[in-house]
Design an enzyme around this catalytic site. Sequence first.
Site, PDB file in Angstrom:
ATOM      1  N   ARG A   1      -2.082  -6.041  -8.256  1.00  0.00           N
ATOM      2  CA  ARG A   1      -1.054  -7.027  -7.917  1.00  0.00           C
ATOM      3  C   ARG A   1      -0.932  -8.103  -8.982  1.00  0.00           C
ATOM      4  O   ARG A   1       0.142  -8.487  -9.371  1.00  0.00           O
ATOM      5  CB  ARG A   1      -1.396  -7.701  -6.580  1.00  0.00           C
ATOM      6  CG  ARG A   1      -1.074  -6.840  -5.407  1.00  0.00           C
ATOM      7  CD  ARG A   1      -1.733  -7.337  -4.167  1.00  0.00           C
ATOM      8  NE  ARG A   1      -3.164  -7.096  -4.210  1.00  0.00           N
ATOM      9  CZ  ARG A   1      -3.957  -7.180  -3.177  1.00  0.00           C
ATOM     10  NH1 ARG A   1      -3.483  -7.544  -2.019  1.00  0.00           N
ATOM     11  NH2 ARG A   1      -5.244  -6.915  -3.290  1.00  0.00           N
TER      12      ARG A   1
ATOM     13  N   SER B   1      -3.128  -7.470   3.273  1.00  0.00           N
ATOM     14  CA  SER B   1      -3.298  -7.262   4.717  1.00  0.00           C
ATOM     15  C   SER B   1      -3.732  -8.558   5.390  1.00  0.00           C
ATOM     16  O   SER B   1      -3.258  -8.895   6.473  1.00  0.00           O
ATOM     17  CB  SER B   1      -4.358  -6.194   4.980  1.00  0.00           C
ATOM     18  OG  SER B   1      -3.973  -4.975   4.418  1.00  0.00           O
TER      19      SER B   1
ATOM     20  N   LYS C   1     -17.849  -5.259   8.389  1.00  0.00           N
ATOM     21  CA  LYS C   1     -16.583  -5.976   8.220  1.00  0.00           C
ATOM     22  C   LYS C   1     -15.788  -5.903   9.530  1.00  0.00           C
ATOM     23  O   LYS C   1     -15.496  -4.805  10.011  1.00  0.00           O
ATOM     24  CB  LYS C   1     -15.810  -5.295   7.079  1.00  0.00           C
ATOM     25  CG  LYS C   1     -14.845  -6.204   6.342  1.00  0.00           C
ATOM     26  CD  LYS C   1     -14.485  -5.537   5.014  1.00  0.00           C
ATOM     27  CE  LYS C   1     -13.126  -5.940   4.508  1.00  0.00           C
ATOM     28  NZ  LYS C   1     -12.767  -5.242   3.264  1.00  0.00           N
TER      29      LYS C   1
ATOM     30  N   HIS D   1       0.842  -1.207   0.000  1.00  0.00           N
ATOM     31  CA  HIS D   1       0.000   0.000   0.000  1.00  0.00           C
ATOM     32  C   HIS D   1       0.878   1.259   0.000  1.00  0.00           C
ATOM     33  O   HIS D   1       0.649   2.193  -0.753  1.00  0.00           O
ATOM     34  CB  HIS D   1      -0.853   0.091   1.270  1.00  0.00           C
ATOM     35  CG  HIS D   1      -1.922  -0.946   1.425  1.00  0.00           C
ATOM     36  ND1 HIS D   1      -2.025  -1.724   2.547  1.00  0.00           N
ATOM     37  CD2 HIS D   1      -2.951  -1.309   0.625  1.00  0.00           C
ATOM     38  CE1 HIS D   1      -3.080  -2.520   2.449  1.00  0.00           C
ATOM     39  NE2 HIS D   1      -3.664  -2.301   1.280  1.00  0.00           N
TER      40      HIS D   1
HETATM   41  P1  ADP Z   1      -9.859  -3.702   0.443  1.00  0.00           P
HETATM   42  O1  ADP Z   1     -10.389  -3.010   1.627  1.00  0.00           O
HETATM   43  O2  ADP Z   1     -10.450  -3.263  -0.849  1.00  0.00           O
HETATM   44  O3  ADP Z   1      -9.690  -5.189   0.592  1.00  0.00           O
HETATM   45  P2  ADP Z   1      -7.085  -3.143   1.002  1.00  0.00           P
HETATM   46  O4  ADP Z   1      -7.108  -2.226   2.167  1.00  0.00           O
HETATM   47  O5  ADP Z   1      -6.527  -4.510   1.264  1.00  0.00           O
HETATM   48  O6  ADP Z   1      -8.418  -3.158   0.236  1.00  0.00           O
HETATM   49  O7  ADP Z   1      -6.214  -2.497  -0.155  1.00  0.00           O
HETATM   50  C1  ADP Z   1      -6.626  -1.301  -0.740  1.00  0.00           C
HETATM   51  C2  ADP Z   1      -6.062  -1.168  -2.119  1.00  0.00           C
HETATM   52  O8  ADP Z   1      -4.654  -1.135  -2.041  1.00  0.00           O
HETATM   53  C3  ADP Z   1      -6.369  -2.346  -3.033  1.00  0.00           C
HETATM   54  O9  ADP Z   1      -7.570  -2.168  -3.682  1.00  0.00           O
HETATM   55  C4  ADP Z   1      -5.226  -2.298  -3.987  1.00  0.00           C
HETATM   56  O10 ADP Z   1      -5.470  -1.341  -4.994  1.00  0.00           O
HETATM   57  C5  ADP Z   1      -4.092  -1.781  -3.154  1.00  0.00           C
HETATM   58  N1  ADP Z   1      -3.212  -2.845  -2.664  1.00  0.00           N
HETATM   59  C6  ADP Z   1      -3.419  -3.770  -1.720  1.00  0.00           C
HETATM   60  N2  ADP Z   1      -2.341  -4.536  -1.525  1.00  0.00           N
HETATM   61  C7  ADP Z   1      -1.408  -4.088  -2.383  1.00  0.00           C
HETATM   62  C8  ADP Z   1      -0.069  -4.472  -2.692  1.00  0.00           C
HETATM   63  N3  ADP Z   1       0.543  -5.491  -2.094  1.00  0.00           N
HETATM   64  N4  ADP Z   1       0.571  -3.766  -3.641  1.00  0.00           N
HETATM   65  C9  ADP Z   1      -0.040  -2.746  -4.257  1.00  0.00           C
HETATM   66  N5  ADP Z   1      -1.286  -2.345  -4.033  1.00  0.00           N
HETATM   67  C10 ADP Z   1      -1.968  -2.998  -3.112  1.00  0.00           C
END
Ligand code: ADP
Length: 162
Positions: free
Chosen positions: A94, A131, A41, A17
């Site tokens: 990803r 995450s 959630k 992120h």
């Molecule tokens: P969500 O709440 O949609 O599950 P996350 O908080 O896990 O999303 O992630 C938010 C956004 O960050 C994702 O939609 C993606 O665009 C980006 N993201 C998540 N993990 C990665 C990563 N390892 N590398 C690059 N971008 C990521």
Amino acid sequence: MRRAVCPGSFDPITNGHLDIIVRASRLFDEVVVAVGINKTKATLFTIDERMDFIRQAVRSHPDSPTNVIVDTSHGLLVDFCRVRGVQSIVKGLRAVSDFDYELQMAQMNNSLAGVETLFMSTNPQYAFLSSSLVKEVARYGGDVSGLVPDIVLKGLRDRSAS
Ligand code: ADP
């Protein structure tokens, strides 16, 4: 002002992120990290903890960008964009598996409000990172240093010690 939003749950922020946020900060005047509040959630970290982790992670990054702000969002992301004067959504991609859903969402957001979505390719170093995986590995005592900012590492350790 050219503003972009990086939306997500950030439960917790990972180096994947952070990489996207910092790279976006070089392209836009301002980047708003929108931490989604979704009451249905269950999350490991509270909204305040997640926001604090993001702020500290951005501050500790070698670039230390000053044009990144952290906010909460609930409801439709396009409404957040309208209220905050944000023209673009930046998402990290990803793998191809992310693509179908992200494309659908991008098209929906564009048809709802004309907001553009820009996809940034993930740093290959972090392509496997999510995450939920980080939380799972940390829960069983695995080493996630190098995958998350130091402040998150501490948060995960505190959480598993309690
Ligand atoms: P969500 O709440 O949609 O599950 P996350 O908080 O896990 O999303 O992630 C938010 C956004 O960050 C994702 O939609 C993606 O665009 C980006 N993201 C998540 N993990 C990665 C990563 N390892 N590398 C690059 N971008 C990521």
